[in-house]
Design a protein around this motif. Structure first.
Motif, short mmCIF file in Angstrom:
data_model
loop_
_atom_site.label_atom_id
_atom_site.label_comp_id
_atom_site.label_asym_id
_atom_site.label_seq_id
_atom_site.Cartn_x
_atom_site.Cartn_y
_atom_site.Cartn_z
N PHE A 152 0.88 -1.18 0.00
CA PHE A 152 0.00 0.00 0.00
C PHE A 152 0.91 1.22 0.00
CE2 PHE A 152 -2.81 3.19 1.83
CZ PHE A 152 -3.93 3.00 1.05
N VAL A 153 0.89 1.98 -1.10
CA VAL A 153 1.88 3.05 -1.30
C VAL A 153 1.23 4.42 -1.14
CG1 VAL A 153 3.68 3.90 -2.85
CG2 VAL A 153 2.97 1.51 -2.99
N VAL A 154 1.77 5.20 -0.19
CA VAL A 154 1.25 6.56 0.03
C VAL A 154 2.32 7.56 -0.40
CG1 VAL A 154 -0.34 5.91 1.87
CG2 VAL A 154 1.98 6.54 2.44
N ASP A 155 1.93 8.83 -0.42
CA ASP A 155 2.81 9.79 -1.06
C ASP A 155 3.75 10.52 -0.11
OD1 ASP A 155 3.95 11.47 -2.86
OD2 ASP A 155 2.37 12.92 -2.81
N LEU A 195 12.01 -1.50 5.16
CA LEU A 195 11.17 -1.88 4.02
C LEU A 195 11.76 -3.12 3.34
CD1 LEU A 195 8.94 -1.44 1.85
CD2 LEU A 195 10.48 0.16 0.72
N GLN A 196 13.08 -3.12 3.16
CA GLN A 196 13.73 -4.26 2.51
C GLN A 196 13.50 -5.55 3.31
OE1 GLN A 196 17.60 -3.53 1.02
NE2 GLN A 196 18.07 -5.65 0.65
N LYS A 197 13.66 -5.46 4.66
CA LYS A 197 13.44 -6.63 5.51
C LYS A 197 12.03 -7.17 5.34
CE LYS A 197 16.63 -6.07 9.36
NZ LYS A 197 16.77 -5.28 10.58
N GLN A 198 11.06 -6.24 5.31
CA GLN A 198 9.65 -6.66 5.19
C GLN A 198 9.39 -7.31 3.83
OE1 GLN A 198 7.71 -2.97 5.90
NE2 GLN A 198 7.85 -3.13 8.11
N LEU A 199 10.00 -6.75 2.78
CA LEU A 199 9.81 -7.33 1.45
C LEU A 199 10.41 -8.74 1.38
CD1 LEU A 199 10.54 -4.20 -0.78
CD2 LEU A 199 8.34 -5.31 -0.51
N GLU A 200 11.42 -8.98 2.21
CA GLU A 200 12.06 -10.31 2.21
C GLU A 200 11.40 -11.27 3.20
OE1 GLU A 200 16.03 -9.01 2.95
OE2 GLU A 200 16.33 -8.32 0.89
N ASP A 201 10.48 -10.74 4.04
CA ASP A 201 9.84 -11.58 5.06
C ASP A 201 8.53 -12.16 4.52
OD1 ASP A 201 8.54 -12.68 7.21
OD2 ASP A 201 8.44 -10.84 8.40
N PRO A 202 8.44 -13.49 4.35
CA PRO A 202 7.22 -14.08 3.76
C PRO A 202 5.97 -13.88 4.63
CG PRO A 202 8.74 -15.79 4.52
CD PRO A 202 9.46 -14.49 4.65
N ILE A 214 0.94 -7.49 4.25
CA ILE A 214 0.52 -6.14 3.86
C ILE A 214 1.57 -5.16 4.35
CG2 ILE A 214 -1.26 -4.37 4.06
CD1 ILE A 214 -3.30 -6.54 4.66
N ILE A 215 2.12 -4.37 3.43
CA ILE A 215 3.17 -3.41 3.80
C ILE A 215 2.73 -2.02 3.37
CG2 ILE A 215 5.58 -2.74 3.40
CD1 ILE A 215 6.12 -5.72 2.68
N ILE A 216 2.80 -1.07 4.33
CA ILE A 216 2.51 0.33 3.99
C ILE A 216 3.86 1.04 3.84
CG2 ILE A 216 1.51 2.50 4.80
CD1 ILE A 216 -0.43 0.87 6.49
N THR A 217 4.04 1.74 2.74
CA THR A 217 5.30 2.47 2.56
C THR A 217 5.04 3.74 1.76
OG1 THR A 217 7.59 2.28 1.84
CG2 THR A 217 5.94 1.26 0.41
N THR A 218 6.01 4.66 1.80
CA THR A 218 5.86 5.85 0.96
C THR A 218 6.48 5.56 -0.41
OG1 THR A 218 7.97 6.76 1.65
CG2 THR A 218 6.06 7.44 2.93
N ILE A 219 6.02 6.28 -1.41
CA ILE A 219 6.55 6.08 -2.76
C ILE A 219 8.04 6.44 -2.79
CG2 ILE A 219 5.85 8.37 -3.60
CD1 ILE A 219 5.24 6.83 -6.29
N GLN A 220 8.43 7.41 -1.92
CA GLN A 220 9.83 7.82 -1.89
C GLN A 220 10.72 6.67 -1.41
OE1 GLN A 220 7.26 9.57 -0.77
NE2 GLN A 220 7.32 11.55 -1.78
N LYS A 221 10.27 5.94 -0.35
CA LYS A 221 11.08 4.82 0.17
C LYS A 221 11.16 3.70 -0.87
CE LYS A 221 9.92 5.40 4.98
NZ LYS A 221 8.60 5.18 5.49
N LEU A 222 10.04 3.45 -1.54
CA LEU A 222 10.02 2.40 -2.57
C LEU A 222 10.98 2.76 -3.70
CD1 LEU A 222 8.70 -0.29 -3.27
CD2 LEU A 222 6.84 0.94 -4.34
N ASP A 223 11.01 4.04 -4.05
CA ASP A 223 11.90 4.54 -5.11
C ASP A 223 13.36 4.30 -4.73
OD1 ASP A 223 12.48 6.01 -7.52
OD2 ASP A 223 13.10 7.66 -6.24
N VAL A 224 13.71 4.62 -3.47
CA VAL A 224 15.09 4.42 -3.00
C VAL A 224 15.43 2.93 -3.03
CG1 VAL A 224 16.64 4.61 -1.00
CG2 VAL A 224 15.14 6.51 -1.59
N PHE A 225 14.48 2.09 -2.58
CA PHE A 225 14.71 0.64 -2.56
C PHE A 225 15.02 0.13 -3.98
CE2 PHE A 225 12.93 -3.60 -3.40
CZ PHE A 225 13.72 -4.37 -2.54
N ILE A 226 14.22 0.57 -4.95
CA ILE A 226 14.41 0.10 -6.34
C ILE A 226 15.74 0.61 -6.90
CG2 ILE A 226 13.50 0.30 -8.70
CD1 ILE A 226 10.67 0.28 -7.43
#
Length: 803
Positions: free
Chosen positions: A147-150, A179-186, A190-202
């Motif tokens: 769930f991506v917020v701004d 965020l990275q830990k959560q993406l790797e945790d099966p 449901i993960i809430i993150t900002t678009i900015q954090k997702l951008d940095v992760f990518i």
């Protein structure tokens, strides 16, 4: 409940609470007048099913009733039972349906696997998105729901809302690492993150297993920041995704800007099909939000013979901020405050007896906010009147963009100019005194000030909040009933701001009050017509390549094409001839800005390749001149920011889209090396490319130094890395020595800054690296700190992106 013709159901347990709060049990209170949260049952097209027989046949059908009870009810952490409304259920089902069908037809990873939900502001999008996320996460083949917020504040708000629906149902994160830990945790479904954090992760993880997983991405308020680079990055990285957007104010052809990616301008272009609609007209008709009542208080008379809206804006903006007008508007608000916020009406809020409502005052700029705050303090003291007035503002990256209806304000107080920041510090000190708290403008405490202020607005402890852009989107307070407006608003920004006032609370609050001190009548009519129309067109009708290249006529006016603008550029501003005088410079900025906008569109057409007219080198030369002027105008010591912004607009975002990066420069250096260091034309090309790049200008000296030592035995890539590491260490050691900084702490601070991609100059981090300075040295510490910040920032900009 029904009278045969009209049938409704309670969508939550408000009625019981209302009876309790009215001071009695249900025995001596036969009825309650609180029908605020009753809902009509309706079909998927929002047509009300009011007749008792029809209602019974549909609502009490086994399948429907079981679905409502088992899938579409939420028991909140506050022990409140919420039943989703028909349009919320319809939207959730449409999304689940789209996930199912697109998975079966192997459409994942395309725009056809997603879509967008247009539900008007205030209609409960967070609850809809929560249930959607929950139900999608329970599908056996879905690995994760993101769930991506701004923005950070919405991240915090959404987390609180989600936690209210079900404690611990979603995972939030304070950093990209988490965020990275959560993406790797099966187990983190449901993960809430900002678009900015997702951008940095990518950006940091070009390849990652999560990209291959079956992911559902849900964007909250998908109407701005996702368009463009970040959106492209996300859909490029993830391979097996469904992407959905929720918005109350979609971007259609008519309210799309001209900047950015021409193929990602509207909500349908970015998210695909419209899956469900519930407009502001639907919501007002159903009684799910309140109607607006708008008053226009004219404070400036305009000259009749001015047709050009830009000229008019510049003309009247000075009058708008005149002290007499500020005094008059403030006086009007104080005279009418009790009447508009219904201070003579009492109601119960969380067990307390409360009089009336509170309000927000939206103003045009930070200087205006400062003038108004000062004037309110003065007049309240003069009238011996007690009203709690607060203000909040921050640096806005898009402040100069006339097409961004409500620019985003972040939390970067360190980017404010000194006057604004000092003023904000003083206003927060007033707030601290009023509520016995301890906030300031440092990064951590300012975010906490935002959260505390948000809470006090919701509890009606603040009477009037003066804002520029903050709190005008995404903020919900049921006690807020009035918006005072001294700001030009339009389209989605206007409706977003107005909608702060129309949340339902009780029978005392019957509409949202809007009092405009500017003539926004036409803008209001246009916004309500657009966002009330289910069929509003969502496709940007791009003109033909020929129109953009050679020009076209529209509404009796000729719109010059790219070829005409380039001809004007070459004849009026030949390369090698200085542009003398401010007027000529401003004309050049406007002309080159128009060329950048057209070039941005034309690059989407295949035919443009080879027809650019200007050689790459000449285009870079013009771009260098443009950036020089940009830096002169915006960073000059005497630049009057407001006047310049009214007058000219720099298309810096478009320059960044065609940015030259360090890899390109190294490729040129390698070519120079291959020519046995004899082809001097390559050195000229490198110099021009660096000068035409905003990002690389700060690295110019470094690149030049490296080229000087290039010889036939140089291994360009490897030697560049070694050279940068050596120079970086040398420069940092020089700063540490010159400023007598603590070496270990400084290196740690700098390494953290490069890791996060930003240098925090607020808070205590900087203080920790400073040498001991006597507290009694007459302000020496502040000057020392400023000097250190300036040196470290220059160092940071020089090496950012190279390490």
């Amino acid at each position: 409940m029904s009278n045969g013709t009209h049938t409704k159901y309670y969508s939550n347990t408000t009625r019981n609470q209302h009876i309790k709060e009215s001071g009695g049990s249900s025995k001596n209170k036969k009825t309650s007048h609180s029908f605020e949260f009753t809902s009509y049952w309706a079909d998927a097209n929002n047509r009300v099913i009011a007749d008792l027989m029809d209602f019974t046949k549909t609502f009490f059908a086994k399948h429907t009733l079981l679905n409502i009870l088992t899938r579409y009810c939420v028991f909140t952490s506050e022990e409140m039972l919420l039943v989703m409304r028909p349009y919320q259920i319809a939207a959730t089902e449409r999304i689940l349906n789209r996930i199912e069908i697109s998975t079966n037809y192997k459409k994942t990873g395309t725009v056809e696997a997603g879509g967008y939900i247009w539900h008007t502001t205030g209609s409960g999008k967070t609850l809809t998105s929560f249930k959607t996320a929950q139900l999608a996460a329970s599908l056996p083949y879905i690995d994760k729901v993101l769930f991506v917020v701004d923005r950070k504040d919405l991240d915090y708000q959404t987390m609180k809302e989600y936690d209210r629906f079900e404690k611990g149902a979603a995972n939030s994160n304070t950093s990209t690492k988490i965020l990275q830990k959560q993406l790797e945790d099966p187990n983190a479904k449901i993960i809430i993150t900002t678009i900015q954090k997702l951008d940095v992760f990518i950006s940091k993880n070009k390849t990652h297993d999560v990209y291959k997983q079956h992911i559902v991405l849900i964007f909250d308020e998908c109407h701005r920041s996702q368009f463009g680079k970040m959106h492209r990055k996300i859909v490029k990285a993830f391979k097996n995704y469904h992407i959905f957007g929720f918005t109350g104010t979609p971007i259609f052809a008519v309210n799309a800007g001209s900047g950015g990616d021409p193929l990602l301008r509207t909500t349908p272009q970015a998210f695909g099909d419209k899956l469900h609609t519930y407009t502001i007209i639907d919501a007002i008709n159903d009684g799910n939000v309140l109607p607006f009542r708008i008053d226009y208080v004219n404070t400036v008379k305009e000259k009749d013979n001015i047709n050009d809206s830009k000229v008019r804006a510049i003309d009247i903006e000075k009058a708008m901020s005149a002290p007499e007008r500020i005094r008059e508007v403030t006086s009007y608000i104080l005279d009418h405050f009790d009447q508009k916020t219904k201070r003579n009406s009492f109601y119960s809020l969380k067990g307390q007896r409360v009089a009336g409502f509170n309000s927000i005052f939206a103003v045009a700029s930070i200087p205006m906010a400062m003038k108004y705050y000062t004037e309110f303090k003065r007049q309240l003291a003069e009238r011996k009147r007690n009203l709690t007035v607060a203000t909040i503002f921050s640096f806005s990256t898009n402040e100069d963009d006339p097409e961004d209806a409500l620019p985003d304000e972040g939390f970067e107080t360190d980017k404010l100019d000194k006057t604004s920041r000092d003023f904000l510090e003083a206003a927060i000190a007033d707030y601290n005194q009023t509520f016995n708290v301890n906030f300031d403008t440092s990064a951590e405490k300012f975010q906490n000030y935002y959260k505390d202020l948000s809470l006090r607005m919701k509890n009606r402890e603040v009477d009037l909040l003066i804002v520029v852009n903050m709190f005008l989107t995404g903020f919900d307070a049921t006690t807020l009933n009035t918006l005072w407006v001294d700001k030009n608003l339009k389209q989605h920004g206007l409706l977003q701001a107005f909608s702060r006032t129309n949340r339902i609370l009780n029978s005392v609050k019957t509409f949202g009050n809007i009092i405009c001190f500017r003539d926004l009548k036409q803008a209001t009519d246009e916004a309500i017509a657009l966002f009330g129309d289910k069929e509003a067109g969502g496709i940007v009708l791009l003109k033909t390549y020929n129109d953009y290249y050679n020009g076209y006529d529209e509404d009796g006016k000729h719109k010059p094409g790219y070829a005409e603008l380039i001809a004007t550029l070459q004849s009026q501003y030949p390369l090698g001839k200085a542009i003398i005088g401010e007027d000529a410079q401003k004309d050049f900025i406007r002309l080159f800005g128009a060329i950048l906008r057209l070039k941005n569109i034309l690059t989407a057409f295949d035919d443009f390749a080879g027809n650019e007219i200007l050689s790459e080198r000449n285009f870079q030369d013009y771009q260098s001149i443009y950036i020089d002027l940009y830096q002169d105008f915006t960073k000059g010591k005497n630049a009057d920011k407001e006047n310049i912004n009214d007058d000219i607009v720099f298309e810096i975002e478009l320059i960044k889209q065609i940015e030259v990066n360090i890899d390109y420069i190294l490729m040129l250096v390698a070519k120079y090396h291959e020519s046995n260091c004899t082809d001097k034309s390559i050195l000229v090309a490198i110099d021009k490319a660096v000068s035409s790049s905003i990002e690389l200008r700060s690295k110019k000296e470094l690149i030049a130094k490296f080229i000087e030592q290039v010889n036939t035995s140089t291994q360009v890539d490897d030697d560049w890395r070694i050279f940068v590491a050596e120079q970086k260490e040398k420069d940092l050691s020089a700063i540490i020595e010159a400023e007598k900084l603590k070496p270990e702490e400084t290196r740690k601070f700098v390494a953290g800054s490069f890791r996060d991609g930003t240098m925090k100059t607020t808070g205590t981090d900087i203080d920790k690296i400073l040498p001991p300075v006597s507290r009694f040295s007459g302000g020496g510490r502040a000057a020392k700190k400023q000097s250190v910040i300036e040196k470290l920032m220059a160092f940071f900009e020089k090496y950012l992106g190279l390490v």
